[in-house]
Design an enzyme around this catalytic site. Structure first.
Site, PDB file in Angstrom:
ATOM      1  N   ARG A 238       1.289  -2.999  -1.351  1.00 18.58           N
ATOM      2  CA  ARG A 238       0.804  -3.208  -0.031  1.00 18.58           C
ATOM      3  C   ARG A 238      -0.314  -4.302  -0.376  1.00 18.58           C
ATOM      4  NH1 ARG A 238       5.075  -2.120   1.530  1.00 18.58           N
ATOM      5  NH2 ARG A 238       5.811  -0.516   3.091  1.00 18.58           N
ATOM      6  N   GLU A 267      -0.648  -9.986   6.920  1.00 17.78           N
ATOM      7  CA  GLU A 267       0.888 -10.439   6.571  1.00 17.78           C
ATOM      8  C   GLU A 267       1.483 -10.805   7.809  1.00 17.78           C
ATOM      9  OE1 GLU A 267       4.382  -7.805   4.658  1.00 17.78           O
ATOM     10  OE2 GLU A 267       2.428  -8.251   3.137  1.00 17.78           O
ATOM     11  N   HIS A 286       7.038 -10.840   1.207  1.00 16.57           N
ATOM     12  CA  HIS A 286       7.735  -9.231   1.216  1.00 16.57           C
ATOM     13  C   HIS A 286       9.180  -8.993   1.114  1.00 16.57           C
ATOM     14  CE1 HIS A 286       5.945  -5.270   2.661  1.00 16.57           C
ATOM     15  NE2 HIS A 286       7.068  -5.149   1.801  1.00 16.57           N
TER      16      HIS A 286
HETATM   17  P1  NAP Z   1       5.859   6.777  -5.111  1.00 16.48           P
HETATM   18  O1  NAP Z   1       7.214   7.163  -5.931  1.00 16.48           O
HETATM   19  O2  NAP Z   1       5.505   7.691  -3.751  1.00 16.48           O
HETATM   20  O3  NAP Z   1       5.023   6.281  -6.121  1.00 16.48           O
HETATM   21  C1  NAP Z   1       3.647   6.016  -5.872  1.00 16.48           C
HETATM   22  C2  NAP Z   1       2.628   6.564  -7.188  1.00 16.48           C
HETATM   23  O4  NAP Z   1       1.349   6.337  -6.965  1.00 16.48           O
HETATM   24  C3  NAP Z   1       2.449   8.190  -6.986  1.00 16.48           C
HETATM   25  O5  NAP Z   1       2.750   8.834  -8.104  1.00 16.48           O
HETATM   26  C4  NAP Z   1       1.264   8.478  -6.132  1.00 16.48           C
HETATM   27  O6  NAP Z   1       0.610   9.741  -6.521  1.00 16.48           O
HETATM   28  C5  NAP Z   1       0.581   7.337  -7.025  1.00 16.48           C
HETATM   29  N1  NAP Z   1      -0.830   7.214  -6.232  1.00 16.48           N
HETATM   30  C6  NAP Z   1      -1.228   7.558  -4.794  1.00 16.48           C
HETATM   31  N2  NAP Z   1      -2.669   7.173  -4.799  1.00 16.48           N
HETATM   32  C7  NAP Z   1      -2.886   6.746  -5.939  1.00 16.48           C
HETATM   33  C8  NAP Z   1      -4.255   6.175  -6.541  1.00 16.48           C
HETATM   34  N3  NAP Z   1      -5.107   6.026  -5.614  1.00 16.48           N
HETATM   35  N4  NAP Z   1      -4.425   5.834  -7.637  1.00 16.48           N
HETATM   36  C9  NAP Z   1      -3.157   5.777  -8.647  1.00 16.48           C
HETATM   37  N5  NAP Z   1      -2.026   6.330  -8.141  1.00 16.48           N
HETATM   38  C10 NAP Z   1      -1.931   6.746  -7.098  1.00 16.48           C
HETATM   39  O7  NAP Z   1       6.537   5.592  -4.312  1.00 16.48           O
HETATM   40  P2  NAP Z   1       7.381   4.375  -4.671  1.00 16.48           P
HETATM   41  O8  NAP Z   1       8.657   4.531  -4.158  1.00 16.48           O
HETATM   42  O9  NAP Z   1       7.217   4.117  -6.234  1.00 16.48           O
HETATM   43  O10 NAP Z   1       6.708   3.062  -3.954  1.00 16.48           O
HETATM   44  C11 NAP Z   1       5.073   2.709  -4.079  1.00 16.48           C
HETATM   45  C12 NAP Z   1       4.935   1.721  -2.945  1.00 16.48           C
HETATM   46  O11 NAP Z   1       5.533   0.487  -3.079  1.00 16.48           O
HETATM   47  C13 NAP Z   1       5.340   2.156  -1.496  1.00 16.48           C
HETATM   48  O12 NAP Z   1       4.465   3.038  -1.286  1.00 16.48           O
HETATM   49  C14 NAP Z   1       5.091   0.654  -0.723  1.00 16.48           C
HETATM   50  O13 NAP Z   1       3.911   0.619  -0.255  1.00 16.48           O
HETATM   51  C15 NAP Z   1       5.507  -0.058  -1.983  1.00 16.48           C
HETATM   52  N6  NAP Z   1       6.797  -0.689  -1.744  1.00 16.48           N
HETATM   53  C16 NAP Z   1       6.957  -2.330  -1.570  1.00 16.48           C
HETATM   54  C17 NAP Z   1       8.188  -2.775  -1.531  1.00 16.48           C
HETATM   55  C18 NAP Z   1       8.168  -4.329  -1.383  1.00 16.48           C
HETATM   56  O14 NAP Z   1       9.143  -4.727  -0.769  1.00 16.48           O
HETATM   57  N7  NAP Z   1       7.295  -5.207  -1.804  1.00 16.48           N
HETATM   58  C19 NAP Z   1       9.409  -2.009  -1.500  1.00 16.48           C
HETATM   59  C20 NAP Z   1       9.185  -0.722  -1.761  1.00 16.48           C
HETATM   60  C21 NAP Z   1       8.118  -0.056  -2.002  1.00 16.48           C
HETATM   61  P3  NAP Z   1       0.993  10.924  -5.306  1.00 16.48           P
HETATM   62  O15 NAP Z   1       2.391  11.337  -5.379  1.00 16.48           O
HETATM   63  O16 NAP Z   1       0.113  11.973  -5.836  1.00 16.48           O
HETATM   64  O17 NAP Z   1       0.691  10.326  -4.032  1.00 16.48           O
END
Ligand code: NAP
Length: 324
Positions: A238, A267, A286
């Site tokens: 993000r 954005e 995005h």
């Molecule tokens: P996810 O499986 O929840 O992975 C995020 C990881 O980051 C989790 O292990 C989380 O731990 C960890 N985390 C949280 N806070 C942290 C911190 N302060 N420092 C280090 N690690 C931390 O999510 P995902 O499916 O991989 O997606 C990740 C993010 O990508 C989404 O939230 C979204 O904002 C973004 N995204 C962007 C696009 C795009 O189009 N560009 C598409 C999809 C997703 P916890 O489980 O303890 O919180």
């Protein structure tokens, strides 16, 4: 029996709309641009379900404008930083999202950005189109190597792990910073590191954390100061995770080699942003999850979440439920 009214804030793929139209009275915002705040507050009035995009702020005001019959909010994204979760919880409204189905597509795009920035692909394309390709040159458009380089993943959840798999296939060394993932739970080939160590050692830093109060501006001037001058930063998480002013300074002073962004703050990025003047920035609007198949799967899950919430049944993917 009257069908429940729902508001869908943009036209989503048919896979999802068909499901909704069979069971609901569906009001779809018809324009390419999102509804204005006033239009959103007006259109949600009296609905039982809202299917939202990341472009809409769904907060207490929107929930109250909808009214007490609002049963469910379904966000068409895995990230849900645009939804006020405590406000929804306080009103007993479950919030759905679309984890998992977009993981590989988004990881593909993160890797595409990484490679494009490393090998200056966008600059090279512009160079050729501008008629500047006169001969083979020994020192033109030199980039940095991916093979053998160290990748630092900030966030090792679904997408971070999918990027790690790609990186290992490219012969990279992979470090990660994620307090939620102890080394014994990390995939083979991924080593934990303190954020400070990761910033200092990584040749590529790729962000995969959700946007939270803890991750907002995680990559600030102090973080850039620790990076290698050859470092490449990739952000598909993000926009607000990175301080845009600090990014501009790091790129324009060549404090780091390059950056590649799929997300910005704000954005969309304003067309006159000084970042857009830099040749060591690759940028996309995005589109991390934007493959035809994946957007279709997201539409189906978002619709199923909405329909489950309308029935009072558990959502397929509910924010805040373990495993989601
Ligand atoms: P996810 O499986 O929840 O992975 C995020 C990881 O980051 C989790 O292990 C989380 O731990 C960890 N985390 C949280 N806070 C942290 C911190 N302060 N420092 C280090 N690690 C931390 O999510 P995902 O499916 O991989 O997606 C990740 C993010 O990508 C989404 O939230 C979204 O904002 C973004 N995204 C962007 C696009 C795009 O189009 N560009 C598409 C999809 C997703 P916890 O489980 O303890 O919180």
């Amino acid at each position: 029996m009257t069908k429940p009214k729902v508001f869908v804030t943009r036209r989503i793929p048919e896979e999802g709309l068909r499901l909704l139209e069979a069971a609901c009275e569906v009001d779809v915002w018809p324009e390419d641009l999102p509804p204005s705040r006033d239009a959103l507050l007006e259109r949600v009035r009296g609905v039982e379900g809202i299917l939202s995009m990341l472009t809409e702020r769904i907060d207490a005001e929107v929930m109250d404008a909808a009214g007490p019959q609002l049963k469910v909010i379904s966000n068409y994204a895995v990230g849900y930083d645009n939804v006020d979760i405590p406000a929804a919880t306080a009103r007993g409204i479950p919030v759905g999202h679309t984890p998992g189905v977009l993981t590989e597509t988004t990881a593909d795009f993160a890797f595409a950005l990484l490679m494009a920035a490393a090998r200056r692909l966008v600059e090279a394309d512009a160079f050729v189109r501008a008629g500047r390709w006169k001969t083979w040159e020994p020192q033109r458009l030199l980039g940095v190597d991916i093979y053998g380089a160290t990748l630092g993943l900030v966030g090792l959840g679904r997408i971070g792990r999918a990027v790690a798999r790609r990186a290992l296939g490219f012969g990279m060394r992979v470090l990660y910073y994620d307090p939620a993932v102890p080394s014994e739970d990390a995939p083979a080939g991924c080593s934990p590191a303190a954020l400070d160590t990761l910033l200092r050692q990584a040749d590529f830093i790729s962000l995969h954390v959700p946007l939270t109060p803890q991750t907002r501006r995680l990559i600030d001037a102090a973080a850039f100061a620790k990076m290698k001058p050859t470092a490449v930063l990739v952000n598909t998480a993000r926009g607000p995770v990175v301080d845009p002013q600090a990014l501009y300074e790091a790129l324009s002073s060549r404090r780091i080699f390059a950056a590649a962004l799929d997300v910005t703050d704000p954005e969309p990025i304003p067309p006159d942003s000084p970042l857009l003047q830099l040749d060591n920035l690759v940028i996309a609007p995005h589109i991390g999850s934007a493959s035809r198949a994946t957007r279709g799967k997201m539409a189906r899950i978002a619709a199923e979440n909405l329909l489950a919430g309308l029935r009072g049944a558990p959502l397929l993917h509910r924010v805040g439920v373990a495993g989601d």
